[in-house]
Scaffold this motif. Structure first.
Motif, PDB file in Angstrom:
ATOM      1  N   PRO A 148       2.597   7.492  -4.889  1.00 42.26           N
ATOM      2  CA  PRO A 148       2.935   7.582  -3.461  1.00 42.26           C
ATOM      3  C   PRO A 148       1.745   7.795  -2.537  1.00 42.26           C
ATOM      4  O   PRO A 148       1.857   7.525  -1.341  1.00 42.26           O
ATOM      5  CB  PRO A 148       3.899   8.772  -3.405  1.00 42.26           C
ATOM      6  N   THR A 149       0.628   8.260  -3.062  1.00 42.80           N
ATOM      7  CA  THR A 149      -0.537   8.515  -2.198  1.00 42.80           C
ATOM      8  C   THR A 149      -1.603   7.436  -2.323  1.00 42.80           C
ATOM      9  O   THR A 149      -2.659   7.544  -1.707  1.00 42.80           O
ATOM     10  CB  THR A 149      -1.162   9.884  -2.533  1.00 42.80           C
ATOM     11  N   SER A 150      -1.341   6.401  -3.092  1.00 44.94           N
ATOM     12  CA  SER A 150      -2.362   5.380  -3.342  1.00 44.94           C
ATOM     13  C   SER A 150      -2.619   4.543  -2.099  1.00 44.94           C
ATOM     14  O   SER A 150      -1.703   4.153  -1.386  1.00 44.94           O
ATOM     15  CB  SER A 150      -1.913   4.471  -4.492  1.00 44.94           C
ATOM     16  N   GLN A 151      -3.904   4.248  -1.871  1.00 41.69           N
ATOM     17  CA  GLN A 151      -4.319   3.364  -0.784  1.00 41.69           C
ATOM     18  C   GLN A 151      -4.706   1.983  -1.310  1.00 41.69           C
ATOM     19  O   GLN A 151      -5.195   1.151  -0.543  1.00 41.69           O
ATOM     20  CB  GLN A 151      -5.513   3.987  -0.049  1.00 41.69           C
ATOM     21  N   VAL A 152      -4.491   1.757  -2.601  1.00 39.21           N
ATOM     22  CA  VAL A 152      -4.905   0.496  -3.227  1.00 39.21           C
ATOM     23  C   VAL A 152      -3.843  -0.574  -2.992  1.00 39.21           C
ATOM     24  O   VAL A 152      -2.672  -0.368  -3.328  1.00 39.21           O
ATOM     25  CB  VAL A 152      -5.121   0.690  -4.737  1.00 39.21           C
ATOM     26  N   PRO A 153      -4.199  -1.727  -2.415  1.00 39.61           N
ATOM     27  CA  PRO A 153      -3.214  -2.801  -2.225  1.00 39.61           C
ATOM     28  C   PRO A 153      -2.731  -3.343  -3.566  1.00 39.61           C
ATOM     29  O   PRO A 153      -3.510  -3.497  -4.510  1.00 39.61           O
ATOM     30  CB  PRO A 153      -3.999  -3.865  -1.450  1.00 39.61           C
TER      31      PRO A 153
ATOM     32  N   GLY B  61       1.429   2.267 -18.603  1.00 40.28           N
ATOM     33  CA  GLY B  61       1.726   3.135 -17.467  1.00 40.28           C
ATOM     34  C   GLY B  61       1.338   4.577 -17.734  1.00 40.28           C
ATOM     35  O   GLY B  61       0.774   5.251 -16.858  1.00 40.28           O
ATOM     36  N   PHE B  62       1.618   5.075 -18.939  1.00 46.93           N
ATOM     37  CA  PHE B  62       1.250   6.448 -19.281  1.00 46.93           C
ATOM     38  C   PHE B  62      -0.248   6.607 -19.488  1.00 46.93           C
ATOM     39  O   PHE B  62      -0.790   7.701 -19.346  1.00 46.93           O
ATOM     40  CB  PHE B  62       1.999   6.904 -20.538  1.00 46.93           C
ATOM     41  N   GLY B  63      -0.924   5.508 -19.840  1.00 53.36           N
ATOM     42  CA  GLY B  63      -2.345   5.600 -20.151  1.00 53.36           C
ATOM     43  C   GLY B  63      -3.265   5.265 -19.002  1.00 53.36           C
ATOM     44  O   GLY B  63      -4.481   5.211 -19.184  1.00 53.36           O
ATOM     45  N   SER B  64      -2.732   5.009 -17.819  1.00 55.77           N
ATOM     46  CA  SER B  64      -3.576   4.651 -16.686  1.00 55.77           C
ATOM     47  C   SER B  64      -3.183   5.464 -15.459  1.00 55.77           C
ATOM     48  O   SER B  64      -2.114   6.068 -15.404  1.00 55.77           O
ATOM     49  CB  SER B  64      -3.447   3.153 -16.377  1.00 55.77           C
ATOM     50  N   ASN B  65      -4.071   5.454 -14.482  1.00 51.87           N
ATOM     51  CA  ASN B  65      -3.823   6.158 -13.222  1.00 51.87           C
ATOM     52  C   ASN B  65      -3.462   5.118 -12.162  1.00 51.87           C
ATOM     53  O   ASN B  65      -4.313   4.323 -11.755  1.00 51.87           O
ATOM     54  CB  ASN B  65      -5.066   6.934 -12.794  1.00 51.87           C
ATOM     55  N   PRO B  66      -2.205   5.085 -11.706  1.00 51.69           N
ATOM     56  CA  PRO B  66      -1.804   4.057 -10.733  1.00 51.69           C
ATOM     57  C   PRO B  66      -2.519   4.174  -9.400  1.00 51.69           C
ATOM     58  O   PRO B  66      -2.522   3.221  -8.613  1.00 51.69           O
ATOM     59  CB  PRO B  66      -0.298   4.295 -10.583  1.00 51.69           C
ATOM     60  N   ASN B  67      -3.144   5.316  -9.117  1.00 48.40           N
ATOM     61  CA  ASN B  67      -3.873   5.488  -7.863  1.00 48.40           C
ATOM     62  C   ASN B  67      -5.231   4.790  -7.878  1.00 48.40           C
ATOM     63  O   ASN B  67      -5.872   4.672  -6.837  1.00 48.40           O
ATOM     64  CB  ASN B  67      -4.079   6.975  -7.567  1.00 48.40           C
ATOM     65  N   GLU B  68      -5.677   4.336  -9.062  1.00 42.27           N
ATOM     66  CA  GLU B  68      -6.994   3.742  -9.175  1.00 42.27           C
ATOM     67  C   GLU B  68      -6.956   2.218  -9.194  1.00 42.27           C
ATOM     68  O   GLU B  68      -7.969   1.568  -9.413  1.00 42.27           O
ATOM     69  CB  GLU B  68      -7.679   4.254 -10.442  1.00 42.27           C
ATOM     70  N   GLY B  69      -5.803   1.623  -9.021  1.00 39.68           N
ATOM     71  CA  GLY B  69      -5.710   0.174  -9.030  1.00 39.68           C
ATOM     72  C   GLY B  69      -5.566  -0.364 -10.443  1.00 39.68           C
ATOM     73  O   GLY B  69      -5.222   0.353 -11.377  1.00 39.68           O
TER      74      GLY B  69
ATOM     75  N   ILE C  38       0.887  -1.163   0.000  1.00 42.81           N
ATOM     76  CA  ILE C  38       0.000   0.000   0.000  1.00 42.81           C
ATOM     77  C   ILE C  38       0.923   1.210   0.000  1.00 42.81           C
ATOM     78  O   ILE C  38       1.507   1.556   1.034  1.00 42.81           O
ATOM     79  CB  ILE C  38      -0.943   0.000   1.214  1.00 42.81           C
ATOM     80  N   PRO C  39       1.114   1.854  -1.154  1.00 42.88           N
ATOM     81  CA  PRO C  39       2.135   2.898  -1.283  1.00 42.88           C
ATOM     82  C   PRO C  39       2.065   3.985  -0.209  1.00 42.88           C
ATOM     83  O   PRO C  39       3.105   4.392   0.325  1.00 42.88           O
ATOM     84  CB  PRO C  39       1.861   3.473  -2.677  1.00 42.88           C
ATOM     85  N   ALA C  40       0.880   4.451   0.128  1.00 43.04           N
ATOM     86  CA  ALA C  40       0.763   5.529   1.118  1.00 43.04           C
ATOM     87  C   ALA C  40       1.319   5.097   2.466  1.00 43.04           C
ATOM     88  O   ALA C  40       1.929   5.909   3.184  1.00 43.04           O
ATOM     89  CB  ALA C  40      -0.698   5.961   1.243  1.00 43.04           C
ATOM     90  N   GLU C  41       1.136   3.849   2.840  1.00 46.03           N
ATOM     91  CA  GLU C  41       1.657   3.368   4.117  1.00 46.03           C
ATOM     92  C   GLU C  41       3.180   3.288   4.092  1.00 46.03           C
ATOM     93  O   GLU C  41       3.849   3.652   5.070  1.00 46.03           O
ATOM     94  CB  GLU C  41       1.061   1.992   4.441  1.00 46.03           C
ATOM     95  N   ILE C  42       3.737   2.818   2.983  1.00 46.01           N
ATOM     96  CA  ILE C  42       5.196   2.698   2.896  1.00 46.01           C
ATOM     97  C   ILE C  42       5.843   4.081   2.906  1.00 46.01           C
ATOM     98  O   ILE C  42       6.878   4.288   3.557  1.00 46.01           O
ATOM     99  CB  ILE C  42       5.576   1.911   1.627  1.00 46.01           C
ATOM    100  N   VAL C  43       5.240   5.033   2.202  1.00 45.22           N
ATOM    101  CA  VAL C  43       5.766   6.409   2.234  1.00 45.22           C
ATOM    102  C   VAL C  43       5.732   6.949   3.656  1.00 45.22           C
ATOM    103  O   VAL C  43       6.623   7.708   4.076  1.00 45.22           O
ATOM    104  CB  VAL C  43       4.957   7.308   1.281  1.00 45.22           C
TER     105      VAL C  43
END
Length: 261
Positions: free
Chosen positions: A120-125, A181-189, A51-56
């Motif tokens: 870095p702010t994603s909460q998605v596992p 990677g450029f065509g998607s939002n990594p924060n949305e899973g 979970i990126p936000a937790e690791i940050v």
């Protein structure tokens, strides 16, 4: 394109590849029963998935390793293990057992870090061994760019097994990850494209010392980019499925008789 096998036999028994496949399968068996309980499954992901936000925030750094042994289903697990089986044995043969294990874990760690940096702010596992296996693919591309790979080509209703160089198959796979990677939002899973591309780059970089020790560009010239071992030749047999005879068509008369015959 779906890889089926490569024409690149190894000279040693890939014990580490066997170990990694076994570990991933056993891990899946241990938590597969949680799929019927969404709350328990989410608690499991929060404990072991990235979970990126937790690791940050300085929490749960161990998930950078544990997440590489968690998969979202049998298709996810089976696809990843197939890629590891096809490309991992040759790197283990070239690197040695323990160095290959360290290489694999380092690729998984690097892929996880790059995913965190991308969102870095994603909460998605995030789960899966894809990042580590992408590193194996990157190392394979560096050492065996002209190794032949049998792939299943699927175009809607067209199915065909064709043989292509590893450089074509792996290079196209990498390009698709970068575009994804450029065509998607990594924060949305969804698919962790940057973890894939990042793991591939980490594996290629970590394999550079071995490539240089082997002679660098001279190694490519000596082997023409092909595996140092004799290529495996596969033969395809004619299918045994019986063919049904087609019905004979009756001739069409353009000028029927008076009785319609």
């Amino acid at each position: 394109m779906f890889p089926l096998r490569d024409h690149n036999p190894s000279n040693c028994t890939p014990y580490v590849v066997y170990l990694l496949i076994t570990a991933n399968v056993l891990a899946y068996v241990m938590y597969a029963g949680l799929s019927s309980d969404p709350r328990a499954l989410m608690q499991f992901y929060q404990a072991y998935a990235i979970i990126p936000a937790e690791i940050v925030g300085g929490e749960n750094a161990s998930s950078l390793f544990t997440s590489a042994f968690i998969h979202g289903g049998l298709m996810h697990l089976g696809g990843n293990m197939l890629f590891l089986w096809i490309f991992g044995d040759n790197l283990e043969d070239e690197m040695g057992h323990l160095p290959f294990l360290a290489f694999y874990l380092a690729c998984g760690l690097g892929a996880g870090v790059i995913h965190v940096l991308a969102a870095p702010t994603s909460q998605v596992p995030t789960i899966g061994a894809s990042g580590a296996i992408a590193g194996v693919m990157g190392g394979y591309l560096l050492l065996f760019p002209k190794a032949r790979v049998d792939i299943l080509l699927i175009l809607i209703v067209f199915f065909r097994v064709i043989t292509v160089p590893a450089s074509l198959m792996l290079g196209l796979w990498l390009v698709l990850q970068i575009f994804g990677g450029f065509g998607s939002n990594p924060n949305e899973g969804g698919v962790a494209y940057w973890a894939h591309a990042g793991g591939f780059a980490v594996g290629l970089v970590l394999a550079l010392p071995l490539w240089i020790i082997r002679g660098g560009p001279r190694y490519w010239r000596q082997t023409a980019g092909s595996p140092p071992n004799p290529k495996t030749e596969y033969t395809y047999s004619v299918t045994r499925v019986p063919r049904l005879p087609r019905k004979k068509k009756h001739p069409v008369r353009t000028h029927p008789g008076p009785w319609g015959k």
